[in-house]
Design an enzyme around this catalytic site. Structure first.
Site: not given
Length: 229
Positions: A80-81
């Site tokens: 994930s970011q």
């Protein structure tokens, strides 16, 4: 040949787990970037600044490890970011020693952040490849979450209830098993929606009643039932 292969594997592992001053400087910049984007929990920011994200990246993406972006990690999944990781973690409000269920171990990066915050982490992964890789890597890093290969929709009732539940994939609905395993006064953070976009949803259990609030839209890989591998 076997000895040479083993030596190369050790060299690759040692190289991957190298954390240089450059990496630390890039993490510092990432932490400041996340602060400017609205992440205010200093414990979460410190965890982001502490955990080497490049350890969890595929080799072809290592130079981009401290960009605020999501990247592929294999098995059709992503890491994930960093903003998303920080946002979910901040919303979860993790207390030290809290019993946390993480649904979707993935690369293990979010797991490491939870461990860094002092939580007692129980993490489930349905992809055998990712389960094996994250278990090995987090062990090398000194983290000791409880790993389970299985269906995240079902949670882990034998180890509940959990003060916190974090779901790291987009669910079409909120799994009833997870609500049942949420402790009184507990918080669950889960992205809910279709395969295109999800709404970050906070669920709080108070006096047996469920309260939900919405906290913006995000894009996650889908939360799938069953296991793969």
């Amino acid at each position: 040949m076997v000895l040479i292969f083993a030596q190369r594997n050790r060299e690759m592992t040692n190289q991957k787990l190298s954390d240089t001053y450059r990496h630390k400087g890039l993490r510092q910049k990432l932490m400041e970037e996340l602060r400017k984007k609205g992440i205010y929990d200093e414990a979460v920011l410190t965890a982001i600044n502490t955990v080497p994200r490049h350890y969890f990246m595929e080799s072809s993406f290592l130079e981009f490890a401290y960009r605020d972006q999501a990247f592929p990690i294999g098995a059709s999944q992503t890491i994930s970011q960093p903003y998303t990781v920080a946002f979910q973690t901040e919303l979860l409000q993790v207390n030290r020693h809290a019993k946390v269920l993480e649904v979707g171990t993935g690369s293990g990066y979010q797991t490491a952040i939870l461990c860094e915050l002092g939580a007692k982490v129980f993490t489930i992964e349905r992809q055998r490849e990712l389960f094996t890789k994250s278990q090995q890597l987090l062990g090398q890093m000194g983290y000791k979450p409880h790993f389970f290969f299985g269906d995240g929709y079902k949670g882990k009732s034998a180890y509940g209830p959990f003060q916190r539940i974090l779901v790291t994939a987009g669910a079409p609905c909120i799994p009833s098993d997870l609500i049942d395993q949420l402790a009184e006064g507990g918080r669950m953070v889960i992205p809910v929606g279709d395969n295109q976009v999800q709404t970050m949803t906070l669920i709080v259990k108070n006096n047996g009643k469920i309260e939900t609030t919405e906290h913006g839209t995000f894009i996650f890989v889908p939360l799938l039932k069953g296991t793969d591998g």
